[in-house]
Design a protein around this motif. Structure first.
Motif, PDB file in Angstrom:
ATOM      1  N   UNK A  54       5.351  64.089  -4.077  1.00 22.84           N
ATOM      2  CA  UNK A  54       5.420  62.842  -3.318  1.00 22.84           C
ATOM      3  C   UNK A  54       4.156  62.663  -2.475  1.00 22.84           C
ATOM      4  N   UNK A  55       3.673  61.412  -2.359  1.00 24.07           N
ATOM      5  CA  UNK A  55       2.434  61.145  -1.630  1.00 24.07           C
ATOM      6  C   UNK A  55       2.538  61.582  -0.178  1.00 24.07           C
ATOM      7  N   UNK A  56       3.728  61.403   0.415  1.00 19.68           N
ATOM      8  CA  UNK A  56       3.899  61.695   1.825  1.00 19.68           C
ATOM      9  C   UNK A  56       3.635  63.169   2.123  1.00 19.68           C
ATOM     10  N   UNK A  57       3.921  64.054   1.164  1.00 13.82           N
ATOM     11  CA  UNK A  57       3.766  65.482   1.388  1.00 13.82           C
ATOM     12  C   UNK A  57       2.330  65.957   1.161  1.00 13.82           C
ATOM     13  N   UNK A  58       1.469  65.093   0.624  1.00 18.24           N
ATOM     14  CA  UNK A  58       0.100  65.477   0.324  1.00 18.24           C
ATOM     15  C   UNK A  58      -0.748  65.474   1.589  1.00 18.24           C
ATOM     16  N   UNK A  59      -1.239  66.653   1.977  1.00 19.67           N
ATOM     17  CA  UNK A  59      -2.095  66.764   3.154  1.00 19.67           C
ATOM     18  C   UNK A  59      -3.524  66.422   2.760  1.00 19.67           C
ATOM     19  N   UNK A  60      -4.104  65.447   3.447  1.00 20.19           N
ATOM     20  CA  UNK A  60      -5.473  65.013   3.164  1.00 20.19           C
ATOM     21  C   UNK A  60      -6.469  65.760   4.037  1.00 20.19           C
ATOM     22  N   UNK A  61      -6.096  65.970   5.308  1.00 19.13           N
ATOM     23  CA  UNK A  61      -7.043  66.573   6.246  1.00 19.13           C
ATOM     24  C   UNK A  61      -6.309  67.214   7.414  1.00 19.13           C
ATOM     25  N   UNK A  62      -6.723  68.410   7.761  1.00 18.10           N
ATOM     26  CA  UNK A  62      -6.298  69.045   9.014  1.00 18.10           C
ATOM     27  C   UNK A  62      -7.500  69.031   9.944  1.00 18.10           C
ATOM     28  N   UNK A  63      -7.399  68.280  11.030  1.00 24.20           N
ATOM     29  CA  UNK A  63      -8.536  68.090  11.943  1.00 24.20           C
ATOM     30  C   UNK A  63      -8.096  68.427  13.352  1.00 24.20           C
ATOM     31  N   UNK A  64      -8.413  69.622  13.820  1.00 29.36           N
ATOM     32  CA  UNK A  64      -8.021  70.115  15.134  1.00 29.36           C
ATOM     33  C   UNK A  64      -6.495  70.006  15.304  1.00 29.36           C
ATOM     34  N   UNK A  65      -6.034  69.107  16.165  1.00 29.46           N
ATOM     35  CA  UNK A  65      -4.584  69.042  16.430  1.00 29.46           C
ATOM     36  C   UNK A  65      -3.842  68.086  15.503  1.00 29.46           C
ATOM     37  N   UNK A  66      -4.553  67.450  14.581  1.00 29.04           N
ATOM     38  CA  UNK A  66      -3.942  66.385  13.773  1.00 29.04           C
ATOM     39  C   UNK A  66      -3.903  66.768  12.299  1.00 29.04           C
ATOM     40  N   UNK A  67      -2.743  66.540  11.693  1.00 32.75           N
ATOM     41  CA  UNK A  67      -2.560  66.747  10.252  1.00 32.75           C
ATOM     42  C   UNK A  67      -2.354  65.382   9.601  1.00 32.75           C
TER      43      UNK A  67
END
Length: 213
Positions: A1-14
């Motif tokens: 599912x698209x919602x589960x696809x992590x694009x970027x982990x940037x400091x405190x934000x996923x």
């Protein structure tokens, strides 16, 4: 599912793909996208400026729901005592335990000017929300003094979904004014904003950060 696809982990934000898809528009931006850009402002664009603080929507929501004596729990870890300008992304969500709301606006505390500035791209929509939040913060920032509250004129959105983009653009412009001039009251906020261009710019930033990570 698209919602589960992590694009970027940037400091405190996923960032998930479902978050990034909102930038393609015409969609209302959620907490996560605004939090990402606030992190980007702090970590990249204004990384050498220790006088600016960008408070994410999640932390702002928590502050809304706690007593005055608990505000410091959220702001002290962010180095609040060193900051002169504090940016809050506000929405009209009054539910304590979940993200949501239907409209974003920007509240900025300027310590040098002893003033809260509220910028609403749909003028009046979030006035009460901003006034209540500022009132909540006044006794924290100035226990013995007084702080002014000003609804600052800003460019108005032309649709019902670009309020988040306006908050992002207004935050960036005011931060530049604060960094350059040491105050924000005189900063002209009626200059043209291109929401579509800013959405594309943020998408490109995310792509570049994602590839470099």
């Amino acid at each position: 599912m698209a919602q589960a696809t992590v694009v970027l982990s940037f400091h405190e934000v996923l960032l998930h793909q479902s978050d990034v898809d909102l930038l393609d528009g015409p969609y209302w931006l959620n907490d996560t996208i605004i939090s990402f850009y606030f992190e980007y402002l702090e970590r990249v664009l204004f990384t050498n400026n220790d006088e600016l603080l960008f408070v994410t929507p999640e932390v702002t929501q928590c502050i809304k729901m706690v007593g005055t004596d608990e505000i410091n729990t959220f702001l002290e870890p962010l180095g609040i005592n060193r900051k002169k300008f504090v940016f809050f992304a506000l929405n009209d969500n009054n539910l304590p335990d979940m993200a949501g709301g239907s409209h974003w606006s920007l509240l900025v505390y300027s310590k040098p000017e002893s003033c809260f500035y509220h910028l609403d791209s749909s003028s009046g929509s979030n006035h009460n929300v901003a006034w209540e939040f500022a009132s909540h913060l006044i006794s924290y920032f100035s226990p013995t003094g007084s702080i002014n509250f000003v609804d600052k004129e800003c460019l108005q959105q032309s649709n019902g979904y670009d309020c988040g983009i306006h908050v992002i653009c207004n935050t960036e412009r005011l931060a530049e004014c604060a960094h350059r001039n040491g105050h924000i009251g005189m900063c002209n906020m009626t200059v043209k904003i291109s929401p579509g261009s800013k959405r594309r710019e943020i998408l490109e930033i995310i792509r570049n950060l994602s590839s470099s990570h």
